[in-house]
Write a protein that holds these residues in place. Structure first.
Motif, PDB file in Angstrom:
ATOM      1  N   SER A   1       0.820  -1.225   0.000  1.00 22.70           N
ATOM      2  CA  SER A   1       0.000   0.000   0.000  1.00 22.70           C
ATOM      3  C   SER A   1       0.848   1.266   0.000  1.00 22.70           C
ATOM      4  O   SER A   1       0.406   2.307  -0.478  1.00 22.70           O
ATOM      5  CB  SER A   1      -0.931   0.022   1.217  1.00 22.70           C
ATOM      6  OG  SER A   1      -0.206   0.293   2.406  1.00 22.70           O
ATOM      7  N   GLY A   2       2.050   1.187   0.593  1.00 24.28           N
ATOM      8  CA  GLY A   2       2.877   2.381   0.739  1.00 24.28           C
ATOM      9  C   GLY A   2       2.408   3.291   1.868  1.00 24.28           C
ATOM     10  O   GLY A   2       2.936   4.378   2.054  1.00 24.28           O
ATOM     11  N   ILE A   3       1.429   2.833   2.649  1.00 20.57           N
ATOM     12  CA  ILE A   3       0.872   3.631   3.755  1.00 20.57           C
ATOM     13  C   ILE A   3       1.380   3.046   5.072  1.00 20.57           C
ATOM     14  O   ILE A   3       1.113   1.886   5.381  1.00 20.57           O
ATOM     15  CB  ILE A   3      -0.670   3.629   3.740  1.00 20.57           C
ATOM     16  CG1 ILE A   3      -1.188   4.189   2.410  1.00 20.57           C
ATOM     17  CG2 ILE A   3      -1.228   4.410   4.925  1.00 20.57           C
ATOM     18  CD1 ILE A   3      -2.667   3.959   2.178  1.00 20.57           C
ATOM     19  N   PRO A   4       2.138   3.842   5.864  1.00 18.90           N
ATOM     20  CA  PRO A   4       2.693   3.302   7.112  1.00 18.90           C
ATOM     21  C   PRO A   4       1.614   2.839   8.089  1.00 18.90           C
ATOM     22  O   PRO A   4       0.577   3.475   8.210  1.00 18.90           O
ATOM     23  CB  PRO A   4       3.505   4.463   7.689  1.00 18.90           C
ATOM     24  CG  PRO A   4       3.191   5.662   6.887  1.00 18.90           C
ATOM     25  CD  PRO A   4       2.454   5.239   5.654  1.00 18.90           C
ATOM     26  N   TRP A   5       1.879   1.732   8.741  1.00 16.42           N
ATOM     27  CA  TRP A   5       0.989   1.176   9.769  1.00 16.42           C
ATOM     28  C   TRP A   5      -0.424   0.923   9.228  1.00 16.42           C
ATOM     29  O   TRP A   5      -1.411   1.036   9.952  1.00 16.42           O
ATOM     30  CB  TRP A   5       0.947   2.068  11.016  1.00 16.42           C
ATOM     31  CG  TRP A   5       2.246   2.129  11.744  1.00 16.42           C
ATOM     32  CD1 TRP A   5       3.221   3.093  11.614  1.00 16.42           C
ATOM     33  CD2 TRP A   5       2.758   1.207  12.702  1.00 16.42           C
ATOM     34  NE1 TRP A   5       4.290   2.812  12.426  1.00 16.42           N
ATOM     35  CE2 TRP A   5       4.043   1.654  13.111  1.00 16.42           C
ATOM     36  CE3 TRP A   5       2.259   0.029  13.265  1.00 16.42           C
ATOM     37  CZ2 TRP A   5       4.808   0.980  14.054  1.00 16.42           C
ATOM     38  CZ3 TRP A   5       3.030  -0.637  14.204  1.00 16.42           C
ATOM     39  CH2 TRP A   5       4.285  -0.167  14.589  1.00 16.42           C
ATOM     40  N   ASP A   6      -0.530   0.574   7.949  1.00 15.93           N
ATOM     41  CA  ASP A   6      -1.805   0.293   7.293  1.00 15.93           C
ATOM     42  C   ASP A   6      -2.121  -1.201   7.433  1.00 15.93           C
ATOM     43  O   ASP A   6      -2.217  -1.922   6.447  1.00 15.93           O
ATOM     44  CB  ASP A   6      -1.700   0.705   5.811  1.00 15.93           C
ATOM     45  CG  ASP A   6      -2.958   0.428   5.022  1.00 15.93           C
ATOM     46  OD1 ASP A   6      -4.046   0.453   5.617  1.00 15.93           O
ATOM     47  OD2 ASP A   6      -2.847   0.168   3.800  1.00 15.93           O
ATOM     48  N   ASP A   7      -2.228  -1.663   8.684  1.00 18.05           N
ATOM     49  CA  ASP A   7      -2.442  -3.083   8.940  1.00 18.05           C
ATOM     50  C   ASP A   7      -3.016  -3.247  10.347  1.00 18.05           C
ATOM     51  O   ASP A   7      -3.312  -2.261  11.025  1.00 18.05           O
ATOM     52  CB  ASP A   7      -1.131  -3.866   8.772  1.00 18.05           C
ATOM     53  CG  ASP A   7       0.024  -3.315   9.611  1.00 18.05           C
ATOM     54  OD1 ASP A   7      -0.219  -2.519  10.554  1.00 18.05           O
ATOM     55  OD2 ASP A   7       1.177  -3.688   9.337  1.00 18.05           O
ATOM     56  N   ALA A   8      -3.161  -4.489  10.787  1.00 16.25           N
ATOM     57  CA  ALA A   8      -3.732  -4.762  12.115  1.00 16.25           C
ATOM     58  C   ALA A   8      -2.876  -4.139  13.220  1.00 16.25           C
ATOM     59  O   ALA A   8      -3.408  -3.624  14.209  1.00 16.25           O
ATOM     60  CB  ALA A   8      -3.870  -6.266  12.325  1.00 16.25           C
ATOM     61  N   SER A   9      -1.547  -4.153  13.054  1.00 19.32           N
ATOM     62  CA  SER A   9      -0.667  -3.535  14.053  1.00 19.32           C
ATOM     63  C   SER A   9      -0.949  -2.034  14.157  1.00 19.32           C
ATOM     64  O   SER A   9      -0.965  -1.469  15.253  1.00 19.32           O
ATOM     65  CB  SER A   9       0.809  -3.745  13.683  1.00 19.32           C
ATOM     66  OG  SER A   9       1.137  -5.106  13.682  1.00 19.32           O
ATOM     67  N   GLY A  10      -1.166  -1.402  13.028  1.00 20.44           N
ATOM     68  CA  GLY A  10      -1.454   0.030  13.007  1.00 20.44           C
ATOM     69  C   GLY A  10      -2.773   0.364  13.687  1.00 20.44           C
ATOM     70  O   GLY A  10      -2.881   1.361  14.408  1.00 20.44           O
ATOM     71  N   LYS A  11      -3.774  -0.488  13.482  1.00 14.96           N
ATOM     72  CA  LYS A  11      -5.076  -0.273  14.151  1.00 14.96           C
ATOM     73  C   LYS A  11      -4.894  -0.328  15.662  1.00 14.96           C
ATOM     74  O   LYS A  11      -5.432   0.502  16.398  1.00 14.96           O
ATOM     75  CB  LYS A  11      -6.092  -1.320  13.698  1.00 14.96           C
ATOM     76  CG  LYS A  11      -6.667  -1.047  12.337  1.00 14.96           C
ATOM     77  CD  LYS A  11      -7.801  -2.017  12.027  1.00 14.96           C
ATOM     78  CE  LYS A  11      -8.311  -1.723  10.625  1.00 14.96           C
ATOM     79  NZ  LYS A  11      -8.357  -2.903   9.774  1.00 14.96           N
ATOM     80  N   GLN A  12      -4.125  -1.331  16.120  1.00 12.60           N
ATOM     81  CA  GLN A  12      -3.883  -1.466  17.566  1.00 12.60           C
ATOM     82  C   GLN A  12      -3.086  -0.274  18.092  1.00 12.60           C
ATOM     83  O   GLN A  12      -3.387   0.263  19.155  1.00 12.60           O
ATOM     84  CB  GLN A  12      -3.148  -2.775  17.861  1.00 12.60           C
ATOM     85  CG  GLN A  12      -2.914  -3.027  19.339  1.00 12.60           C
ATOM     86  CD  GLN A  12      -4.197  -3.122  20.136  1.00 12.60           C
ATOM     87  OE1 GLN A  12      -5.108  -3.865  19.782  1.00 12.60           O
ATOM     88  NE2 GLN A  12      -4.297  -2.366  21.211  1.00 12.60           N
ATOM     89  N   LEU A  13      -2.075   0.145  17.341  1.00  9.71           N
ATOM     90  CA  LEU A  13      -1.264   1.290  17.761  1.00  9.71           C
ATOM     91  C   LEU A  13      -2.128   2.543  17.893  1.00  9.71           C
ATOM     92  O   LEU A  13      -2.019   3.278  18.878  1.00  9.71           O
ATOM     93  CB  LEU A  13      -0.120   1.534  16.774  1.00  9.71           C
ATOM     94  CG  LEU A  13       0.768   2.745  17.065  1.00  9.71           C
ATOM     95  CD1 LEU A  13       1.427   2.641  18.444  1.00  9.71           C
ATOM     96  CD2 LEU A  13       1.823   2.901  15.968  1.00  9.71           C
ATOM     97  N   ARG A  14      -3.008   2.785  16.939  1.00 15.23           N
ATOM     98  CA  ARG A  14      -3.892   3.971  17.019  1.00 15.23           C
ATOM     99  C   ARG A  14      -4.819   3.889  18.231  1.00 15.23           C
ATOM    100  O   ARG A  14      -5.117   4.910  18.847  1.00 15.23           O
ATOM    101  CB  ARG A  14      -4.653   4.153  15.704  1.00 15.23           C
ATOM    102  CG  ARG A  14      -3.728   4.605  14.579  1.00 15.23           C
ATOM    103  CD  ARG A  14      -4.441   4.967  13.299  1.00 15.23           C
ATOM    104  NE  ARG A  14      -4.899   3.845  12.522  1.00 15.23           N
ATOM    105  CZ  ARG A  14      -4.109   3.068  11.760  1.00 15.23           C
ATOM    106  NH1 ARG A  14      -2.805   3.290  11.711  1.00 15.23           N
ATOM    107  NH2 ARG A  14      -4.627   2.082  11.059  1.00 15.23           N
ATOM    108  N   LYS A  15      -5.245   2.671  18.596  1.00 17.50           N
ATOM    109  CA  LYS A  15      -6.051   2.502  19.826  1.00 17.50           C
ATOM    110  C   LYS A  15      -5.222   2.889  21.043  1.00 17.50           C
ATOM    111  O   LYS A  15      -5.698   3.596  21.926  1.00 17.50           O
ATOM    112  CB  LYS A  15      -6.521   1.053  19.976  1.00 17.50           C
ATOM    113  CG  LYS A  15      -7.757   0.716  19.218  1.00 17.50           C
ATOM    114  CD  LYS A  15      -8.201  -0.702  19.581  1.00 17.50           C
ATOM    115  CE  LYS A  15      -9.169  -1.219  18.555  1.00 17.50           C
ATOM    116  NZ  LYS A  15      -9.376  -2.668  18.656  1.00 17.50           N
ATOM    117  N   TRP A  16      -3.980   2.373  21.105  1.00 15.40           N
ATOM    118  CA  TRP A  16      -3.118   2.701  22.247  1.00 15.40           C
ATOM    119  C   TRP A  16      -2.878   4.199  22.338  1.00 15.40           C
ATOM    120  O   TRP A  16      -2.816   4.754  23.426  1.00 15.40           O
ATOM    121  CB  TRP A  16      -1.773   2.001  22.117  1.00 15.40           C
ATOM    122  CG  TRP A  16      -1.777   0.523  22.362  1.00 15.40           C
ATOM    123  CD1 TRP A  16      -2.813  -0.248  22.841  1.00 15.40           C
ATOM    124  CD2 TRP A  16      -0.694  -0.377  22.137  1.00 15.40           C
ATOM    125  NE1 TRP A  16      -2.426  -1.558  22.918  1.00 15.40           N
ATOM    126  CE2 TRP A  16      -1.127  -1.676  22.496  1.00 15.40           C
ATOM    127  CE3 TRP A  16       0.606  -0.208  21.661  1.00 15.40           C
ATOM    128  CZ2 TRP A  16      -0.315  -2.795  22.411  1.00 15.40           C
ATOM    129  CZ3 TRP A  16       1.424  -1.329  21.573  1.00 15.40           C
ATOM    130  CH2 TRP A  16       0.966  -2.609  21.940  1.00 15.40           C
TER     131      TRP A  16
END
Length: 190
Positions: A48-63
């Motif tokens: 995608s070329g989009i950083p943290w565009d995955d399940a890890s990124g979703k969790q990080l944004r929650k944190w």
């Protein structure tokens, strides 16, 4: 900053080691207030070329307690991984980030971001590189002692779904440290 980001986008320093070839994924702005330093993009982010565009990124944004809009606002968050390109698959998961990126590019990026208030170090690679001897023997110890690294650094485990076991084994992280992280981030970006 634009020239530097352009130069990074053209980087081929370690291309002979990259299974999928170079595709640096990094974002920064002169007004960035928080830098997130993770490991390296996975295959989904490589595509995608989009950083943290995955399940890890979703969790990080929650944190962090931030919206996608805030997270991808480069005046709020710069995203500068230890390795800018997908390093490839190893026997037990993705290979470690390539060692060339951080020494080649990080300092130049930081020098162009005078408004930085916090650097979030995610995982052992970032913590060992930046904390050097002050990193504890294990990631768990480093994260448990996060206040030692403030106000400059906030240390976190990787938010990967594969870290579910670590999170279950260390409930203090989500009970005590995530709320402190949310408060710190809100204070900086509000």
């Amino acid at each position: 900053m634009n020239n530097l980001l352009h130069n990074i986008s053209q980087c081929t320093i370690c291309s002979k080691h990259l299974q999928l070839g170079p595709r640096p994924v990094v974002s920064a702005h002169p007004n960035s207030k928080i830098v997130i330093i993770g490991q390296a993009p996975g295959t989904k982010v490589h595509n995608s070329g989009i950083p943290w565009d995955d399940a890890s990124g979703k969790q990080l944004r929650k944190w962090l307690n931030v919206t996608d809009e805030d997270f991808y606002d480069e005046t709020k968050f710069a995203i500068i991984p230890m390795g800018f390109c997908y390093p490839g698959k190893g026997k037990t998961g993705d290979l470690p980030p390539r060692p060339e990126c951080a020494p080649q590019w990080h300092e130049s990026l930081f020098n162009l971001m005078p408004n930085l208030k916090l650097i979030i170090l995610i995982g052992m690679y970032a913590q060992k590189y930046y904390l050097k001897e002050s990193a504890k023997k294990t990631l768990t110890e480093t994260v448990a002692n996060y206040t030692e690294y403030l106000p400059k650094y906030f240390v976190l485990p990787h938010p990967s779904p594969r870290n579910r076991f670590w999170l279950t084994k260390n409930p203090w992280f989500e009970a005590e440290i995530v709320p402190a992280l949310k408060n710190k981030v809100a204070e900086i970006i509000s």
